[in-house]
Scaffold this active site. Structure first.
Site, PDB file in Angstrom:
ATOM      1  N   HIS A   1       0.819  -1.207   0.000  1.00  0.00           N
ATOM      2  CA  HIS A   1       0.000   0.000   0.000  1.00  0.00           C
ATOM      3  C   HIS A   1       0.855   1.261   0.000  1.00  0.00           C
ATOM      4  CE1 HIS A   1      -3.728  -2.312   1.514  1.00  0.00           C
ATOM      5  NE2 HIS A   1      -3.805  -2.078   0.229  1.00  0.00           N
TER       6      HIS A   1
ATOM      7  N   CYS B   1      -4.585   0.935 -20.826  1.00  0.00           N
ATOM      8  CA  CYS B   1      -5.171   1.553 -19.639  1.00  0.00           C
ATOM      9  C   CYS B   1      -4.808   0.807 -18.355  1.00  0.00           C
ATOM     10  CB  CYS B   1      -6.688   1.671 -19.772  1.00  0.00           C
ATOM     11  SG  CYS B   1      -7.532   0.085 -19.902  1.00  0.00           S
TER      12      CYS B   1
END
Length: 554
Positions: free
Chosen positions: A184, A481
């Protein structure tokens, strides 16, 4: 000069004095409580609820993916398995502090044993445990130091609750001893454009006040630095700052080859910031946010309003909307079914075609929202595997009045038959996250195969090249993307493989725009060819770097 190796996040560089995060508080001892089990249980429940509420509040304040991360942490705090494990220890008369510490440690050890992605989630669990224990002790939660001047933050690992709310006027860069590219810390640093090097195991040698250079582009932390090195780092910082501050220009290579740079967005809330950061449109609008917390598919009016909010931020610009992508790690009770292997089951377009009215309602809402705005809506189907699926989706989009309909290329089959697919679809957009997963047969959420989750692998690059060639043969746009587009060097390689536009987290736009502007199409193609010819991901990256280095030297 000493050099500490790690994993760089982004292309930033920073220098300054080190400030180390204080170590975690001492673990509570196993001892009997002077209170009853019921009283200790009440203390623990209050502390857990308070910590969960604080994490949620921090997430709301931070926004973006930090909100999702911190909400997940809040759910960790209330996990029934952990509650049951703590209750068993409280039932033996132990203190609440020890019950929480021991129960969380047991679960954390299980995650760490899994390795990779799951091991990185263990750090998040440790942070929750420490916050609950601090609450029980009446102490402030562990946090980032405040030395009173700008600093390079060095920590064992950085909890999402701290990363999300870092004061970027004070924190020049982040260095962690633990963590990896899917931690994270890395994810949030990338989103917030924080210069970071994670997993620098030798960073435990650094001490408060020591001047270092953190070079994310080179995945290194330099110590014992000279004035010349500091001057060079400052030059790069100034160059990068100038690029960010300069009027936004369309994405392009040095020879003028246009490469539109678009934003990946998960809700309309991030649209204004994306425009401010230089997005030339939207390359991936994920519509799942409307569906994931619902018991039933939202009606047309609800969807139309959400889509209209997004489209209004991009008048005259392209907005590529992905139809609902449910299944696998995003199950929906009204759309998907329990399957033994959902990643290979009825997900994405397969699920939508099995519940066609949900797809029809979404297409209706999109067409109505487009009619109320000036945006240019492109719609694409997720997880397309065959030409027949392409024909079916494009026909439905046309039926509902949507002019531009395309497909996501996320599985090898659609990459290998990209040319016949593009004879029916108006465009293709490559989702490198899933394409890597399916190419390497490596679950994105499974820590034991995390090392295979690298879009630099030549097998993935060759499939991207197949789609690029198909786009050229059919004169069709080919976008990327997935997260790979946010890596500036890989972005150049993707253009060399035939990508005509790139879409990424908005914070990555400036770095990618700067890197592309340094190189010609010839260099991009040469870097792509060298990377494709390598034997593994590390070799591909090294080969591309060598081509770029030689081109820069003339």
């Amino acid at each position: 000069m000493a050099r500490l190796e790690g994993i760089g996040v982004g292309q930033g560089v920073a220098h300054g004095p080190v400030a180390r995060m204080a170590p975690a508080p001492e673990a509570p001892a196993e001892e009997q409580s002077a209170l009853t089990a019921e009283q200790e249980t009440a203390r623990v429940e209050e502390a857990v609820a308070a910590v969960a509420e604080d994490l949620k509040a921090r997430g709301e304040a931070a926004g973006g993916s930090a909100r999702d991360v911190l909400q997940a942490q809040a759910m960790m705090a209330k996990d029934p398995t952990l509650k049951k494990a703590a209750a068993a220890r409280l039932g033996k008369g132990l203190t609440g502090e020890f019950a929480v510490h021991d129960a969380f440690a047991e679960f954390r050890a299980t995650l760490e044993g899994m390795g990779g992605y799951m091991a990185e989630r263990a750090a998040d669990l440790a942070d929750v445990s420490q916050r609950v224990i601090a609450r029980l002790r009446g102490l402030p939660a562990p946090g980032v130091p405040t030395p009173g001047h700008p600093f390079v933050l060095v920590a064992e690992d950085l909890a999402p609750a701290d990363t999300a709310l870092l004061d970027l006027d004070q924190v020049l860069a982040v260095v962690t001893i633990q963590g990896g590219p899917t931690s994270h810390t890395a994810i949030l640093a990338r989103e917030k454009a924080i210069t970071a090097v994670v997993g620098a195991v030798e960073a435990d040698q650094l001490h408060d006040g020591q001047t270092v250079i953190v070079d994310a582009a080179d995945s290194a932390v330099l110590t014992e630095v000279t004035q010349g090195q500091l001057d060079d780092a400052q030059r790069r910082i100034d160059e990068r700052a100038a690029a960010v501050a300069a009027p936004v220009t369309p994405g392009a290579l040095a020879d003028g080859t246009e490469v539109p740079l678009l934003a990946n967005l998960g809700s309309p809330d991030g649209a204004a910031e994306a425009v401010e950061l230089g997005a030339e449109g939207v390359g991936l609008f994920r519509t799942e946010f409307l569906f994931l917390s619902a018991d039933a598919a939202p009606d047309v009016a609800t969807q139309r309003e959400a889509y209209r909010r997004m489209l209004e931020a991009f008048p005259g610009k392209k907005v590529v909307v992905r139809a609902l992508d449910a299944g696998a790690d995003k199950p929906l009770p009204f759309l998907t079914e329990e399957e033994e292997n959902p990643a290979l089951g009825r997900r994405g377009l397969r699920a939508l075609l099995a519940h066609e009215q949900i797809l029809r309602d979404q297409l209706t809402a999109l067409a109505e929202a487009e009619a109320e705005t000036e945006a240019d809506v492109w719609v694409m189907a997720p997880m397309v595997s065959t030409v027949a699926e392409t024909e079916q989706f494009v026909a439905l989009a046309r039926e509902h009045g949507l002019r531009t309909a395309g497909v996501m290329v996320e599985v090898p089959s659609s990459a290998l038959v990209a040319e016949p697919i593009l004879r029916h679809a108006d465009f293709a957009s490559i989702g490198t996250n899933d394409l890597t997963q399916y190419t390497m047969a490596a679950d994105r959420l499974l820590g034991s195969v995390a090392d295979l989750q690298d879009p630099w692998h030549p097998a993935v690059l060759r499939l991207v090249g197949e789609v690029g060639s198909a786009g050229a043969a059919t004169d069709s746009p080919v976008g990327v993307c997935g997260e790979a587009a946010a890596d500036p060097l890989l972005a150049l390689v993707l253009v060399g493989l035939g990508a005509t536009s790139l879409s990424m987290a908005p914070a990555a736009l400036a770095d990618v725009r700067l890197e592309l502007g340094r190189h010609t199409a010839e260099t991009a193609r040469a870097a792509a060819q060298a990377a494709r010819a390598a034997g593994d991901a590390a070799g591909a990256r090294g080969a591309a770097q060598q081509v770029v280095r030689e081109a820069a030297q003339g």
